[in-house]
Design a protein around this motif. Structure first.
Motif, PDB file in Angstrom:
ATOM      1  N   TRP A   1       0.695  -1.343   0.217  1.00 35.85           N
ATOM      2  CA  TRP A   1       0.160   0.263   0.373  1.00 35.85           C
ATOM      3  C   TRP A   1       1.136   1.228  -0.098  1.00 35.85           C
ATOM      4  O   TRP A   1       1.983   1.367   0.618  1.00 35.85           O
TER       5      TRP A   1
ATOM      6  N   SER B   1      -3.247  17.152  -3.241  1.00 33.92           N
ATOM      7  CA  SER B   1      -3.611  15.502  -3.701  1.00 33.92           C
ATOM      8  C   SER B   1      -3.112  14.336  -2.931  1.00 33.92           C
ATOM      9  O   SER B   1      -1.569  14.749  -2.566  1.00 33.92           O
TER      10      SER B   1
ATOM     11  N   VAL C   1     -12.418  11.445   2.760  1.00 35.85           N
ATOM     12  CA  VAL C   1     -11.524  10.428   2.799  1.00 35.85           C
ATOM     13  C   VAL C   1     -11.693   9.434   3.785  1.00 35.85           C
ATOM     14  O   VAL C   1     -10.338   9.505   4.922  1.00 35.85           O
ATOM     15  N   THR C   2     -11.995   8.028   3.916  1.00 38.83           N
ATOM     16  CA  THR C   2     -12.145   7.335   4.798  1.00 38.83           C
ATOM     17  C   THR C   2     -11.100   5.679   3.887  1.00 38.83           C
ATOM     18  O   THR C   2     -11.971   5.895   3.210  1.00 38.83           O
ATOM     19  N   PHE C   3     -10.736   5.138   4.760  1.00 40.19           N
ATOM     20  CA  PHE C   3     -10.641   4.134   3.727  1.00 40.19           C
ATOM     21  C   PHE C   3     -10.772   2.852   5.366  1.00 40.19           C
ATOM     22  O   PHE C   3     -10.206   3.083   6.108  1.00 40.19           O
TER      23      PHE C   3
ATOM     24  N   ALA D   1      -6.916   3.792  -5.195  1.00 36.32           N
ATOM     25  CA  ALA D   1      -7.657   3.043  -4.209  1.00 36.32           C
ATOM     26  C   ALA D   1      -8.997   4.416  -3.817  1.00 36.32           C
ATOM     27  O   ALA D   1     -10.340   4.288  -3.620  1.00 36.32           O
ATOM     28  N   GLU D   2      -8.392   5.666  -3.431  1.00 33.58           N
ATOM     29  CA  GLU D   2      -8.530   6.260  -3.304  1.00 33.58           C
ATOM     30  C   GLU D   2      -7.898   8.449  -3.476  1.00 33.58           C
ATOM     31  O   GLU D   2      -6.890   8.091  -3.540  1.00 33.58           O
ATOM     32  N   ARG D   3      -8.470   9.103  -3.404  1.00 27.41           N
ATOM     33  CA  ARG D   3      -7.895  10.515  -3.527  1.00 27.41           C
ATOM     34  C   ARG D   3      -8.070  11.752  -2.816  1.00 27.41           C
ATOM     35  O   ARG D   3      -9.569  11.268  -2.383  1.00 27.41           O
ATOM     36  N   TYR D   4      -7.819  12.014  -1.632  1.00 27.03           N
ATOM     37  CA  TYR D   4      -8.072  13.352  -0.999  1.00 27.03           C
ATOM     38  C   TYR D   4      -7.793  14.586  -1.228  1.00 27.03           C
ATOM     39  O   TYR D   4      -5.992  15.204  -1.354  1.00 27.03           O
TER      40      TYR D   4
ATOM     41  N   TYR E   1      -2.948  10.318  -3.039  1.00 26.04           N
ATOM     42  CA  TYR E   1      -3.211   9.214  -3.383  1.00 26.04           C
ATOM     43  C   TYR E   1      -2.818   8.404  -3.134  1.00 26.04           C
ATOM     44  O   TYR E   1      -1.932   8.178  -2.502  1.00 26.04           O
ATOM     45  N   LEU E   2      -4.123   7.661  -2.130  1.00 23.72           N
ATOM     46  CA  LEU E   2      -4.044   6.107  -1.744  1.00 23.72           C
ATOM     47  C   LEU E   2      -4.095   4.948  -2.617  1.00 23.72           C
ATOM     48  O   LEU E   2      -4.633   5.030  -3.952  1.00 23.72           O
TER      49      LEU E   2
ATOM     50  N   ASN F   1      -3.143   0.848  -4.150  1.00 25.26           N
ATOM     51  CA  ASN F   1      -3.656  -0.099  -3.168  1.00 25.26           C
ATOM     52  C   ASN F   1      -2.092  -1.426  -4.190  1.00 25.26           C
ATOM     53  O   ASN F   1      -2.024  -0.815  -4.872  1.00 25.26           O
TER      54      ASN F   1
END
Length: 271
Positions: free
Chosen positions: A81, A99, A137-139, A110-113, A101-102, A104
């Motif tokens: 990750w 931003s 953003v949560t994950f 998988a996500e962007r904040y 970037y998360l 995976n």
């Protein structure tokens, strides 16, 4: 909820050279994986460089896209990750988002904040270069609910409380507080670093959160990367201005004192 995860809080001297930043990121990803990390956490704008600090004109978008893809490919190869800071462009938006970037272990975003609270109100430095984000953003990682924050947002306790109320137990927060001359560091940077660390510790304790804090190590940096436990104590920290990776094993079933837990859900604890 409870879970276990090993995180790598990474720092290196972020600059305007996107390829150099990419090389640092990939190198530290490999170090993180070799030391058993499940996720590598990097600083604000670590891939792109920070507008107004590292450059006045934005780097080539195609280069950023290509470099991000290289990093995604490395995440897939390493089965790791990744949280990496860069610019995100969208159609109809004149200025990019600042931003995180998360990514995976399959190498997918998988996500962007997007940084919500920019420095300087409506006319300041960040506002000149970036567009503000709009939502948290949560994950979940290994069963641990997580959230993302960026730099200046450390000044707003409401954001940490928002994530606590969304069920988060671990926050990854990325900074760019560096690239100062030594006189600048002595004049304001040292105090800023102390205030940031103290405030983050308070927000961790007040909301019973683990917090991974990543920063650039470019001289002079205001503070080194560190990790805070839910009781506000520092688990460990790196050395300021040094390229390094901090490995922290987190077990959210571990007990920590939580004196504010009795009243945390009340809008006004004195009613």
């Amino acid at each position: 909820m409870s879970g276990k995860i090993t995180i790598a809080t990474c720092q290196f001297p972020v600059g305007s050279d996107v390829q150099s930043n990419t090389s640092y990121i990939q190198m530290q990803m490999r170090i993180a994986r070799s030391r058993g990390a499940d996720i590598a956490h990097f600083s604000e704008c670590c891939l792109s460089g920070y507008a107004g600090m590292d450059f006045d004109h934005f780097p080539d978008r195609d280069q950023l896209v290509g470099s991000l893809q290289q990093i995604q490919d490395t995440a897939r190869v390493l089965n790791l990750w990744l949280i990496v800071g860069s610019h995100h462009y969208e159609a109809g938006i004149q200025k990019p988002y600042n931003s995180l970037y998360l990514i995976n272990p399959e190498g997918e975003i998988a996500e962007r904040y997007d940084k919500r609270l920019l420095t300087g109100g409506t006319t300041g430095w960040d506002q000149h270069y970036y567009s503000p984000g709009r939502q948290p953003v949560t994950f979940s990682l290994n069963g641990i609910p997580c959230g993302l924050l960026i730099c200046h947002e450390w000044r707003y306790g409401e954001l940490y409380r928002q994530y606590e109320r969304l069920g988060c137990e671990l926050i990854f927060q990325s900074w760019y507080d560096g690239n100062m001359t030594y006189p600048e560091y002595q004049d304001k940077g040292q105090n800023l670093g102390e205030v940031i660390i103290g405030t983050v510790r308070g927000n961790a304790a007040n909301n019973h959160l683990w917090i991974s804090a990543s920063n650039t190590s470019k001289k002079e940096s205001c503070f080194p990367g560190f990790v805070v436990r839910p009781d506000g104590s520092i688990s460990d920290r790196l050395r300021r201005n040094e390229t390094s990776v901090l490995i922290t094993a987190i077990d959210t079933s571990q007990h920590f004192e939580d004196p504010s837990g009795h009243h945390r859900d009340k809008l006004d604890p004195f009613l």
